[in-house]
Design a protein around this motif. Structure first.
Motif, PDB file in Angstrom:
ATOM      1  N   MET A   5       0.853  -1.184   0.000  1.00 52.76           N
ATOM      2  CA  MET A   5       0.000   0.000   0.000  1.00 52.76           C
ATOM      3  C   MET A   5       0.895   1.241   0.000  1.00 52.76           C
ATOM      4  SD  MET A   5      -2.873   1.547   2.633  1.00 52.76           S
ATOM      5  CE  MET A   5      -3.557   0.071   3.211  1.00 52.76           C
ATOM      6  N   PRO A   6       0.605   2.223  -0.891  1.00 49.78           N
ATOM      7  CA  PRO A   6       1.423   3.436  -0.954  1.00 49.78           C
ATOM      8  C   PRO A   6       1.297   4.227   0.353  1.00 49.78           C
ATOM      9  CG  PRO A   6      -0.236   3.420  -2.713  1.00 49.78           C
ATOM     10  CD  PRO A   6      -0.476   2.233  -1.857  1.00 49.78           C
ATOM     11  N   PRO A   7       2.358   4.964   0.708  1.00 50.71           N
ATOM     12  CA  PRO A   7       2.289   5.781   1.923  1.00 50.71           C
ATOM     13  C   PRO A   7       1.323   6.949   1.753  1.00 50.71           C
ATOM     14  CG  PRO A   7       4.341   6.190   0.746  1.00 50.71           C
ATOM     15  CD  PRO A   7       3.658   5.072   0.034  1.00 50.71           C
ATOM     16  N   LYS A   8       0.788   7.443   2.855  1.00 47.48           N
ATOM     17  CA  LYS A   8      -0.086   8.629   2.844  1.00 47.48           C
ATOM     18  C   LYS A   8       0.801   9.863   2.860  1.00 47.48           C
ATOM     19  CE  LYS A   8      -3.976   6.341   3.365  1.00 47.48           C
ATOM     20  NZ  LYS A   8      -4.929   6.227   2.310  1.00 47.48           N
ATOM     21  N   VAL A   9       0.583  10.738   1.896  1.00 49.68           N
ATOM     22  CA  VAL A   9       1.391  11.954   1.771  1.00 49.68           C
ATOM     23  C   VAL A   9       0.504  13.131   1.400  1.00 49.68           C
ATOM     24  CG1 VAL A   9       3.523  10.752   1.121  1.00 49.68           C
ATOM     25  CG2 VAL A   9       1.911  11.454  -0.648  1.00 49.68           C
ATOM     26  N   GLY A  10       1.062  14.326   1.533  1.00 47.54           N
ATOM     27  CA  GLY A  10       0.366  15.552   1.141  1.00 47.54           C
ATOM     28  C   GLY A  10       1.032  16.153  -0.079  1.00 47.54           C
ATOM     29  N   ILE A  11       0.942  17.480  -0.179  1.00 48.04           N
ATOM     30  CA  ILE A  11       1.550  18.169  -1.319  1.00 48.04           C
ATOM     31  C   ILE A  11       2.564  19.218  -0.883  1.00 48.04           C
ATOM     32  CG2 ILE A  11      -0.362  17.691  -2.897  1.00 48.04           C
ATOM     33  CD1 ILE A  11      -1.341  20.574  -2.401  1.00 48.04           C
ATOM     34  N   GLY A  12       2.790  19.352   0.423  1.00 52.34           N
ATOM     35  CA  GLY A  12       3.819  20.271   0.903  1.00 52.34           C
ATOM     36  C   GLY A  12       3.399  21.718   0.979  1.00 52.34           C
ATOM     37  N   LEU A  13       2.237  21.956   1.599  1.00 50.18           N
ATOM     38  CA  LEU A  13       1.727  23.316   1.766  1.00 50.18           C
ATOM     39  C   LEU A  13       1.677  23.680   3.239  1.00 50.18           C
ATOM     40  CD1 LEU A  13      -1.476  23.775  -0.434  1.00 50.18           C
ATOM     41  CD2 LEU A  13       0.742  24.822  -0.756  1.00 50.18           C
ATOM     42  N   GLY A  14       2.047  24.909   3.565  1.00 48.94           N
ATOM     43  CA  GLY A  14       1.789  25.471   4.881  1.00 48.94           C
ATOM     44  C   GLY A  14       0.617  26.422   4.752  1.00 48.94           C
ATOM     45  N   LEU A  15      -0.370  26.291   5.631  1.00 43.00           N
ATOM     46  CA  LEU A  15      -1.588  27.094   5.555  1.00 43.00           C
ATOM     47  C   LEU A  15      -1.829  27.837   6.861  1.00 43.00           C
ATOM     48  CD1 LEU A  15      -3.934  24.421   3.930  1.00 43.00           C
ATOM     49  CD2 LEU A  15      -2.884  26.365   2.775  1.00 43.00           C
ATOM     50  N   ALA A  16      -2.499  28.968   6.781  1.00 39.56           N
ATOM     51  CA  ALA A  16      -2.926  29.726   7.951  1.00 39.56           C
ATOM     52  C   ALA A  16      -4.371  30.166   7.727  1.00 39.56           C
ATOM     53  CB  ALA A  16      -2.042  30.942   8.167  1.00 39.56           C
ATOM     54  N   ALA A  17      -5.189  30.034   8.772  1.00 44.01           N
ATOM     55  CA  ALA A  17      -6.579  30.485   8.696  1.00 44.01           C
ATOM     56  C   ALA A  17      -6.602  32.010   8.830  1.00 44.01           C
ATOM     57  CB  ALA A  17      -7.400  29.828   9.788  1.00 44.01           C
ATOM     58  N   THR A  18      -7.212  32.674   7.853  1.00 43.22           N
ATOM     59  CA  THR A  18      -7.322  34.138   7.865  1.00 43.22           C
ATOM     60  C   THR A  18      -8.774  34.520   7.585  1.00 43.22           C
ATOM     61  OG1 THR A  18      -6.955  34.477   5.495  1.00 43.22           O
ATOM     62  CG2 THR A  18      -4.989  34.311   6.897  1.00 43.22           C
ATOM     63  N   ASP A  19      -9.064  35.799   7.660  1.00 39.07           N
ATOM     64  CA  ASP A  19     -10.409  36.288   7.336  1.00 39.07           C
ATOM     65  C   ASP A  19     -10.775  35.994   5.884  1.00 39.07           C
ATOM     66  OD1 ASP A  19     -10.666  37.256   9.894  1.00 39.07           O
ATOM     67  OD2 ASP A  19     -10.125  39.316   9.375  1.00 39.07           O
ATOM     68  N   GLN A  20      -9.767  35.923   5.019  1.00 36.12           N
ATOM     69  CA  GLN A  20      -9.996  35.669   3.597  1.00 36.12           C
ATOM     70  C   GLN A  20     -10.200  34.189   3.305  1.00 36.12           C
ATOM     71  OE1 GLN A  20      -6.190  37.255   2.620  1.00 36.12           O
ATOM     72  NE2 GLN A  20      -7.037  39.184   1.876  1.00 36.12           N
ATOM     73  N   GLY A  21      -9.770  33.330   4.192  1.00 36.76           N
ATOM     74  CA  GLY A  21      -9.819  31.887   3.981  1.00 36.76           C
ATOM     75  C   GLY A  21      -8.484  31.277   4.363  1.00 36.76           C
ATOM     76  N   LEU A  22      -8.195  30.096   3.838  1.00 38.37           N
ATOM     77  CA  LEU A  22      -6.929  29.425   4.140  1.00 38.37           C
ATOM     78  C   LEU A  22      -5.847  29.943   3.212  1.00 38.37           C
ATOM     79  CD1 LEU A  22      -8.051  25.741   4.791  1.00 38.37           C
ATOM     80  CD2 LEU A  22      -7.672  27.578   6.425  1.00 38.37           C
ATOM     81  N   LYS A  23      -4.924  30.693   3.774  1.00 37.48           N
ATOM     82  CA  LYS A  23      -3.872  31.333   2.997  1.00 37.48           C
ATOM     83  C   LYS A  23      -2.626  30.462   2.994  1.00 37.48           C
ATOM     84  CE  LYS A  23      -3.265  35.804   2.969  1.00 37.48           C
ATOM     85  NZ  LYS A  23      -2.917  37.199   3.304  1.00 37.48           N
ATOM     86  N   VAL A  24      -2.017  30.327   1.811  1.00 37.22           N
ATOM     87  CA  VAL A  24      -0.769  29.589   1.677  1.00 37.22           C
ATOM     88  C   VAL A  24       0.348  30.445   2.275  1.00 37.22           C
ATOM     89  CG1 VAL A  24       0.900  28.587   0.062  1.00 37.22           C
ATOM     90  CG2 VAL A  24      -1.559  28.385  -0.393  1.00 37.22           C
ATOM     91  N   THR A  25       1.017  29.897   3.292  1.00 38.46           N
ATOM     92  CA  THR A  25       2.093  30.629   3.965  1.00 38.46           C
ATOM     93  C   THR A  25       3.462  30.018   3.694  1.00 38.46           C
ATOM     94  OG1 THR A  25       1.797  29.293   5.951  1.00 38.46           O
ATOM     95  CG2 THR A  25       0.594  31.397   5.837  1.00 38.46           C
ATOM     96  N   GLU A  26       3.465  28.786   3.201  1.00 42.06           N
ATOM     97  CA  GLU A  26       4.739  28.097   2.981  1.00 42.06           C
ATOM     98  C   GLU A  26       4.588  27.055   1.884  1.00 42.06           C
ATOM     99  OE1 GLU A  26       7.867  25.296   5.519  1.00 42.06           O
ATOM    100  OE2 GLU A  26       5.950  25.841   6.402  1.00 42.06           O
ATOM    101  N   LEU A  27       5.632  26.926   1.092  1.00 41.56           N
ATOM    102  CA  LEU A  27       5.742  25.843   0.119  1.00 41.56           C
ATOM    103  C   LEU A  27       6.954  25.025   0.539  1.00 41.56           C
ATOM    104  CD1 LEU A  27       5.191  27.926  -3.126  1.00 41.56           C
ATOM    105  CD2 LEU A  27       3.560  26.414  -2.040  1.00 41.56           C
ATOM    106  N   VAL A  28       6.728  23.772   0.911  1.00 44.04           N
ATOM    107  CA  VAL A  28       7.810  22.920   1.377  1.00 44.04           C
ATOM    108  C   VAL A  28       8.789  22.668   0.237  1.00 44.04           C
ATOM    109  CG1 VAL A  28       8.372  20.629   2.295  1.00 44.04           C
ATOM    110  CG2 VAL A  28       6.350  21.850   3.127  1.00 44.04           C
TER     111      VAL A  28
END
Length: 144
Positions: free
Chosen positions: A1-24
């Motif tokens: 079974m393949p490992p569980k992974v993401g896409i390498g994003l850092g997010l922060a909750a803001t008034d505008q929505g989920l803002k990208v704060t970091e790219l791994v």
């Protein structure tokens, strides 16, 4: 079974929505070249998201599987893209995956091109046609 992974994003909750704060570094999001810091993540796989926990639950999956994102970029607008979890491969909306071909498929470069075209259209829409004032000419008669 393949490992569980993401896409390498850092997010922060803001008034505008989920803002990208970091790219791994070397993560799928960074390798795709499609996502920038300051982008707002609106939907994942067609689901509107409001919390970081929702985003994580939808983004993390089997390595190599596709996650569909809807991004809003301030000053540009919205766009959709697909990123392969863990690999950084991108595909255009509506295509069958990286390297697919046939009717309706779009090369993986298309989302970037689409974003560039939208950016250009936005810049052009901000330009206004400027009328130059009529030039006044003076006619001098001899002896005056």
């Amino acid at each position: 079974m393949p490992p569980k992974v993401g896409i390498g994003l850092g997010l922060a909750a803001t008034d505008q929505g989920l803002k990208v704060t970091e790219l791994v570094m070397n993560g799928a999001a960074q390798k795709s070249g499609q996502i920038q810091k300051g982008d707002i993540l609106q939907q994942i796989d067609g689901n509107y998201i409001t919390t970081i926990q929702e985003a994580k639950q939808l983004i993390v999956g089997d390595e190599g599987t596709i996650v569909r994102l809807n991004i809003a970029r301030p000053g540009i607008g919205e766009f959709d893209l697909r990123i392969a979890r863990g690999t950084g491969a991108t595909t255009a909306p509506g295509s069958g995956g990286a390297g697919s071909s046939g009717p309706g498929s779009i090369p993986h470069i298309a989302p970037r091109l689409l974003c560039d075209v939208r950016n250009l259209m936005h810049m052009l829409s901000r330009c206004q046609e400027v009328e130059e004032p009529p030039q006044q000419t003076r006619i001098r008669r001899r002896g005056q």
